[in-house]
Design a protein around this motif. Structure first.
Motif, short mmCIF file in Angstrom:
data_model
loop_
_atom_site.label_atom_id
_atom_site.label_comp_id
_atom_site.label_asym_id
_atom_site.label_seq_id
_atom_site.Cartn_x
_atom_site.Cartn_y
_atom_site.Cartn_z
N ARG A 1 0.84 -1.24 -0.01
CA ARG A 1 0.16 0.05 0.10
C ARG A 1 0.93 1.22 0.06
O ARG A 1 2.02 1.28 0.54
N VAL A 2 0.43 2.20 -0.58
CA VAL A 2 0.98 3.46 -0.55
C VAL A 2 0.17 4.31 0.00
O VAL A 2 -1.08 4.79 -0.07
N GLU B 1 1.82 13.84 -9.18
CA GLU B 1 2.34 13.45 -10.23
C GLU B 1 3.59 12.32 -9.91
O GLU B 1 3.74 11.41 -10.63
N ARG B 2 4.31 12.80 -9.07
CA ARG B 2 5.60 12.17 -8.61
C ARG B 2 5.02 10.72 -7.90
O ARG B 2 5.74 9.57 -8.46
N ILE B 3 3.98 10.66 -6.81
CA ILE B 3 3.51 9.30 -6.45
C ILE B 3 2.94 8.66 -7.55
O ILE B 3 3.34 7.26 -7.45
N ASP B 4 2.28 9.22 -8.76
CA ASP B 4 1.71 8.25 -9.56
C ASP B 4 2.90 7.66 -10.47
O ASP B 4 3.01 6.82 -10.65
N GLY C 1 2.25 4.38 -8.85
CA GLY C 1 1.28 4.13 -9.66
C GLY C 1 -0.09 3.90 -8.75
O GLY C 1 -1.11 3.55 -9.25
N ARG C 2 -0.23 4.34 -7.66
CA ARG C 2 -1.32 4.25 -6.59
C ARG C 2 -1.08 5.35 -5.56
O ARG C 2 -0.05 5.39 -5.07
N LEU D 1 -7.37 12.88 -4.77
CA LEU D 1 -8.50 11.98 -5.07
C LEU D 1 -8.57 11.23 -6.38
O LEU D 1 -8.83 9.97 -6.45
N PRO D 2 -8.20 11.85 -7.57
CA PRO D 2 -8.08 10.94 -8.58
C PRO D 2 -7.44 9.72 -8.77
O PRO D 2 -7.59 8.73 -9.27
N LEU D 3 -6.30 9.84 -8.10
CA LEU D 3 -5.12 8.87 -7.69
C LEU D 3 -5.81 7.92 -6.52
O LEU D 3 -5.74 6.66 -6.83
#
Length: 305
Positions: A8-9, A86-89, A93-94, A142-144
């Motif tokens: 989990r992230v 954006e960096r976390i994505d 990726g989550r 929230l979108p992520l």
């Protein structure tokens, strides 16, 4: 709950010190990869003027056996928050857990002052620090969070819904407005996340033995009870780890949606999830406060731990 959050992230927005720091540590201990943000680094201090840094928080997560990434972010700056998400994505990726713990308004608190007596610029700064930061962070995060079902948003507040139903005249208009607004934000996000399988809650610690609170009384975590000589009701205080364990327990609960939209306290959750504070007790400040402290009774935590 050992490694219950493997894979989990989490993002702890405002994890420099206090409850945010402890939440980051406990999420990391449970196996989550934790992004820790704040404005104070080893090379730069925020207006809080405190020495704690996000790098130190990341090191404490590592000492607890977890993985943390410290990123300096001013959550009032949309471009910085956008870049963080954006960096976390890109790297993960989550995003499974978002903890909105940004505050930093204590330096502007002036107890006992009415709305028209409180310096307006400082009051408005409190609103920006305690409300706008949470809204900006959730807007981009929230979108992520909803990309995968089961996402959790934790809005950190001060006071249960029942306690905050009455005006907190001691802390004043701006502080009261911030903490009640955060609870409403949890309720609103709960409704918006529901169709995507997400959950939002507000969480409150009790009387938190933060670094600043310990400094105020001239004690440390090891000898904190010495502070009861000056403030007897400090006997009911709790370590930051207590609320950290509360949030980690929520994040690991596959049935966490049952709490969606509610305001939950560390003391209540300790009974539900069977965890304790670092001294093995379960302080319940939000039961103690109305029954003992504000009822004018002598300080005595018997039956409240």
């Amino acid at each position: 709950m050992s490694k219950a959050l493997d894979g989990r992230v989490a993002l702890v927005a405002g994890g420099t010190r206090g409850g945010g720091r402890a939440i980051a540590v406990e999420l990391g201990r449970a196996g989550a990869t934790v992004y820790v943000t704040g404005r104070t680094t080893r090379g730069h201090r925020s207006e809080m003027g405190r020495p704690e840094t996000i790098e130190e928080t990341a090191e404490l997560v590592a000492e607890a056996g977890g993985t943390a990434i410290a990123v300096r972010v001013d959550h009032l700056v949309p471009d910085e928050v956008r870049a963080l998400i954006e960096r976390i994505d890109a790297e993960q990726g989550r995003l499974d857990v978002l903890v909105n713990d940004v505050w930093g308004g204590d330096v502007y608190l002036e107890f006992g002052r009415r709305l028209w007596e409180h310096p307006l610029d400082e009051g408005l700064r409190m609103l920006r620090l305690g409300i706008d930061t949470h809204a900006i962070t959730s807007h981009f995060a929230l979108p992520l969070v909803i990309r995968d079902p089961g996402g959790l948003v934790v809005e950190m507040t001060d006071g249960t819904a029942e306690f905050n139903a009455a005006y907190r005249a001691d802390a004043g208009f701006f502080y009261d407005l911030v903490k009640v607004s955060v609870q409403r934000m949890a309720l609103a996000q709960a409704e918006e996340l529901k169709p995507f399988g997400g959950t939002a809650v507000a969480v409150t610690p009790g009387w938190l033995r933060s670094e600043a609170m310990l400094d105020l009384f001239g004690v440390t975590e090891d000898n904190w009870r010495d502070a009861t000589a000056a403030q007897p009701h400090f006997c009911i205080s709790e370590s930051p780890a207590y609320v950290g364990r509360a949030v980690a327990a929520l994040a690991a609960d596959p049935r966490v949606a049952r709490w969606s939209g509610q305001t939950l306290s560390s003391g209540h959750l300790a009974g539900v999830y069977d965890f304790t504070d670092t001294d093995g007790t379960r302080p319940d400040f939000w039961r103690y406060a109305p029954e003992v402290q504000y009822a004018g009774r002598p300080a005595d935590d018997t039956g409240y731990r």
